[in-house]
Design an enzyme around this catalytic site. Structure first.
Site, PDB file in Angstrom:
ATOM      1  N   HIS A 140     -22.900 -18.400  10.857  1.00  0.00           N
ATOM      2  CA  HIS A 140     -24.171 -18.846  11.449  1.00  0.00           C
ATOM      3  C   HIS A 140     -25.323 -18.794  10.464  1.00  0.00           C
ATOM      4  O   HIS A 140     -26.439 -19.189  10.799  1.00  0.00           O
ATOM      5  CB  HIS A 140     -24.516 -17.985  12.666  1.00  0.00           C
ATOM      6  CG  HIS A 140     -23.591 -18.197  13.812  1.00  0.00           C
ATOM      7  ND1 HIS A 140     -23.687 -19.266  14.666  1.00  0.00           N
ATOM      8  CD2 HIS A 140     -22.511 -17.495  14.219  1.00  0.00           C
ATOM      9  CE1 HIS A 140     -22.726 -19.212  15.567  1.00  0.00           C
ATOM     10  NE2 HIS A 140     -21.990 -18.144  15.304  1.00  0.00           N
ATOM     11  N   LYS A 192     -21.374 -25.659  11.402  1.00  0.00           N
ATOM     12  CA  LYS A 192     -22.621 -25.298  12.069  1.00  0.00           C
ATOM     13  C   LYS A 192     -23.795 -25.945  11.324  1.00  0.00           C
ATOM     14  O   LYS A 192     -23.997 -27.134  11.475  1.00  0.00           O
ATOM     15  CB  LYS A 192     -22.682 -23.785  12.213  1.00  0.00           C
ATOM     16  CG  LYS A 192     -21.643 -23.376  13.267  1.00  0.00           C
ATOM     17  CD  LYS A 192     -21.323 -21.934  13.403  1.00  0.00           C
ATOM     18  CE  LYS A 192     -20.256 -21.767  14.495  1.00  0.00           C
ATOM     19  NZ  LYS A 192     -19.535 -20.517  14.434  1.00  0.00           N
ATOM     20  N   SER A 202     -23.041 -13.905  16.429  1.00  0.00           N
ATOM     21  CA  SER A 202     -23.169 -15.200  17.094  1.00  0.00           C
ATOM     22  C   SER A 202     -23.779 -15.108  18.478  1.00  0.00           C
ATOM     23  O   SER A 202     -24.310 -16.087  18.979  1.00  0.00           O
ATOM     24  CB  SER A 202     -21.816 -15.897  17.168  1.00  0.00           C
ATOM     25  OG  SER A 202     -20.796 -15.007  17.507  1.00  0.00           O
TER      26      SER A 202
END
Ligand SMILES: *Cc1c(COP(=O)(O)O)cnc(C)c1O
Length: 404
Positions: free
Chosen positions: A208, A244, A180
């Site tokens: 992610h 996300k 990240s």
């Protein structure tokens, strides 16, 4: 002196070390721009990588669910909190990931913090990358297993640790797939082989990468599996987040039916936490369909990211091993990093400064995160701004790339 007054002393220390954190002003809708007070800033801070958080189709699905399912769920999924939207999304996620089953958690953090202690206990061992996300770190702490932290992506070090692991009952290797802060990828094919050779469980957190990497948007496992198809079988536990690229909120775990049954029984963050609002599941469900139907979003995002990384290197920035839409600009000192972030904000650009404990001491950086919602013109503007701010951070001459 009250017994709780130590807190003020500690807060002062944080301020003196430039490590004090303050909440930014609350924002409206998350998108390419954000309104901060009376100012409109370009938003290079959010993890809404595909620009789906405010996509009208996603928002509409959420509104429909809100009208139909109401707000809160009233209890944990095992009591009466599970909505039909949860079950639909779990099915959809399992199909998307190509696994037998999936389980929704209130957040990605909860998924890691609950899953790891459900998999290993006293007498077991965990092998965890030094740069794994805080929720993995906490999951390791909560399990009573012996946790071995191997240096970032250091497969040789891991080989050494596993060579001395015969006395443990179970072994678990756990890693972020896309880190990240560094935006770099874990060496998943090697980890897969090692896990197989040592009969270790392999758990991969794609927080992610879901929606961004791989031909189908499944993440870095899919990306590497194009050349190493056995990887799909070598990864036993897949973790992801809805928060996300999917633009909603919540976490999930995918794997065998037995794994999901076990977590339903034993993951404490699942059993003892109220189910996520159905709104989040409804929104994520539509976002997942968009991920499947609009591959151009992720392709364009990664192409733009690669171009931007090149341009930043040419300007002399250190972007490290980033291979993704997360582009760190490594500065080192917390003070310089925050100064630079401040300067950029003055120019209408929001790139957050990241300081310890999110990164190691002297590892402070600006974390630029790119989204499909950014236009080429915005990226040009960011490059211009960074180019003119750069002298202030005193990048050493020998480390600077050649200007073109
Ligand atoms: C953000 C993140 C999480 C937490 O997910 P949330 O849904 O935001 O709680 C977990 N793991 C990694 C690697 C992350 O980056």
């Amino acid at each position: 002196m009250e017994p709780i007054d130590w807190i003020d002393e500690q807060l002062d220390r944080l301020r003196q070390a430039d490590l004090y954190r303050e909440l930014p002003p609350p924002l409206g809708e998350v998108g390419a721009y954000c309104e901060v007070g009376w100012r409109k800033l370009m938003n290079f801070a959010s993890n809404d990588y595909l620009g789906l958080a405010a996509d009208p189709r996603v928002v509409e699905a959420a509104a429909r669910s809100l009208n139909h399912d109401g707000c809160g769920r009233g209890a944990s999924p095992l009591i009466c909190g599970r909505a039909s939207g949860h079950s639909v999304l779990e099915q959809q996620l399992a199909e998307f990931e190509g696994t037998e089953a999936a389980l929704l958690f209130p957040s990605g953090f909860a998924a890691n913090a609950g899953t790891i202690p459900a998999l290993v206990d006293e007498g077991d061992a965990i092998y965890s990358d030094a740069q794994n996300h805080a929720s993995i770190v906490d999951g390791c702490r909560l399990s009573r297993a012996k946790t071995h932290i191997y240096p970032h992506k250091d497969v040789d070090a891991l080989v050494g640790l596993l060579a001395e692991a015969n006395h443990y009952r179970r072994k678990l290797i756990v890693t972020d797939s896309l880190f990240s802060m560094g935006g770099d990828l874990a060496p998943l094919p090697q980890l897969g082989e090692l896990a197989e050779r040592h009969s270790a469980m392999l758990m991969v957190d794609e927080a992610h990468a879901t929606g961004v990497f791989g031909a189908g948007g499944r993440g870095v496992v899919e990306y590497f599996a194009a050349a190493a198809p056995q990887l799909h079988e070598q990864v036993h536990v897949r973790v992801g987040t809805l928060s996300k690229a999917l633009g909603a909120a919540g976490g999930f775990v995918c794997g065998t039916k037995s794994l999901i049954e076990w977590l339903t029984n034993r993951a404490r963050s699942y059993v003892f936490s109220t189910a996520q609002p159905a709104v989040s599941a409804a929104a994520a469900s539509v976002a997942l369909t968009i991920v499947e139907e609009e591959p151009q979003r992720r392709r364009d995002l990664l192409t733009t990211a690669a171009r931007l990384r090149d341009q930043l290197r040419q300007q002399g920035w250190h972007v490290g091993a980033s291979a993704s839409q997360i582009i760190p600009l490594r500065i080192g000192s917390a003070q310089q990093t925050m100064q630079l972030a401040h300067q950029l904000r003055h120019r209408g650009i929001w790139i957050p400064g990241i300081r310890p404990p999110s990164v190691p001491a002297e590892g402070s950086l600006l974390r630029l995160s790119l989204s499909a919602s950014h236009t080429d013109a915005m990226i040009e503007e960011v490059l211009d701004a960074l180019d003119s701010c750069r002298p202030a951070v005193a990048l050493s001459g020998s480390q600077r790339g050649k200007r073109t």
